[in-house]
Design a protein around this motif. Structure first.
Motif, short mmCIF file in Angstrom:
data_model
loop_
_atom_site.label_atom_id
_atom_site.label_comp_id
_atom_site.label_asym_id
_atom_site.label_seq_id
_atom_site.Cartn_x
_atom_site.Cartn_y
_atom_site.Cartn_z
N ASP A 165 0.72 -1.21 0.01
CA ASP A 165 -0.19 -0.10 -0.01
C ASP A 165 0.88 1.07 -0.21
O ASP A 165 0.37 2.36 0.36
CB ASP A 165 -0.89 0.07 0.99
CG ASP A 165 -0.28 0.14 2.50
OD1 ASP A 165 1.06 -0.19 2.40
OD2 ASP A 165 -1.05 0.19 3.50
N THR A 166 2.18 1.20 -0.40
CA THR A 166 3.26 2.24 -0.46
C THR A 166 3.28 2.65 -1.97
O THR A 166 3.60 1.95 -2.60
CB THR A 166 4.36 1.84 0.35
OG1 THR A 166 3.97 1.44 1.52
CG2 THR A 166 5.31 3.06 0.18
N TRP A 167 3.34 3.93 -2.15
CA TRP A 167 3.59 4.26 -3.51
C TRP A 167 5.14 5.08 -3.59
O TRP A 167 5.43 5.79 -2.67
CB TRP A 167 2.65 5.65 -3.96
CG TRP A 167 1.41 5.19 -4.18
CD1 TRP A 167 0.19 4.83 -3.25
CD2 TRP A 167 0.47 4.67 -5.39
NE1 TRP A 167 -0.95 4.42 -3.65
CE2 TRP A 167 -0.56 4.22 -5.10
CE3 TRP A 167 1.23 4.84 -6.59
CZ2 TRP A 167 -1.40 3.96 -6.00
CZ3 TRP A 167 0.42 4.34 -7.77
CH2 TRP A 167 -0.98 3.81 -7.32
N LEU A 168 5.56 4.82 -4.72
CA LEU A 168 7.24 5.13 -4.70
C LEU A 168 7.19 5.96 -5.98
O LEU A 168 6.44 5.75 -7.28
CB LEU A 168 8.39 3.87 -4.93
CG LEU A 168 8.15 3.04 -3.62
CD1 LEU A 168 9.31 1.93 -4.19
CD2 LEU A 168 8.73 3.86 -2.61
N GLY A 175 8.46 -0.14 8.43
CA GLY A 175 8.29 -1.13 7.66
C GLY A 175 7.64 -1.05 6.24
O GLY A 175 7.81 -1.76 5.31
N SER A 176 6.98 0.29 5.96
CA SER A 176 6.58 0.75 4.82
C SER A 176 7.75 0.70 3.52
O SER A 176 7.18 0.20 2.59
CB SER A 176 5.66 2.08 4.78
OG SER A 176 6.70 3.16 5.08
N VAL A 177 8.85 1.10 3.98
CA VAL A 177 9.79 1.15 2.96
C VAL A 177 11.18 1.09 3.76
O VAL A 177 11.29 1.89 4.60
CB VAL A 177 9.82 2.15 1.89
CG1 VAL A 177 11.18 2.15 1.11
CG2 VAL A 177 8.63 2.35 1.17
#
Length: 140
Positions: A40-43, A99-101
């Motif tokens: 659910d993380t946008w890079l 922990g997201s990135v």
């Protein structure tokens, strides 16, 4: 997508799954960095490429750091609870990346998965995987 048949697909087995993935990547891939990203993380790719090109290639553990570490959740029904950690140490985790990135250099991954390393690491069932990673790396 990597299927890891020796692990259970559950939030409460995330620490075990991340460790299994580190072993898999180290065994089958040639790489400079390992990056773990939540689904659910946008890079932003061009920012990421620019950032990574400036990072050191050795002894790297990078991410949005919780410093000092966050408190260990004591309420055992909470999904971030880690009662095993509470029994063994104090009330706060060492510093760790959210922990997201997070990004690890090759040598750091290799340190974690070296023969016999898994026996020394505390791979808790349940509890937050990002805090576990910070605990594993706190001695470096």
């Amino acid at each position: 997508i990597v299927l890891l048949p020796e692990t259970t697909d559950s939030y409460f087995s995330l620490t075990e799954r991340v460790y299994a993935l580190l072993k898999y990547v180290d065994k089958f891939y040639s790489y400079f960095y390992f990056m773990k990203v939540d689904d659910d993380t946008w890079l932003v790719a061009n920012h990421l490429i620019n950032l990574i090109s400036q990072l050191p290639k050795e002894r790297l553990y990078w991410g949005s750091m919780y410093t000092p570490g966050s408190p260990v959740v004591r309420y055992t029904a909470h999904r971030w609870a880690n009662p095993q950690y509470l029994k063994e140490t104090n009330t706060h985790y060492p510093a760790y990346a959210s922990g997201s990135v997070y990004v690890l250099s090759y040598d750091v991954v290799n340190y974690l998965v070296a023969p016999g390393a898994g026996m020394k690491l505390k791979i808790w069932k349940g509890g937050p995987e990002d805090a576990s990673l910070g605990t594993w790396l706190s001695g470096l």
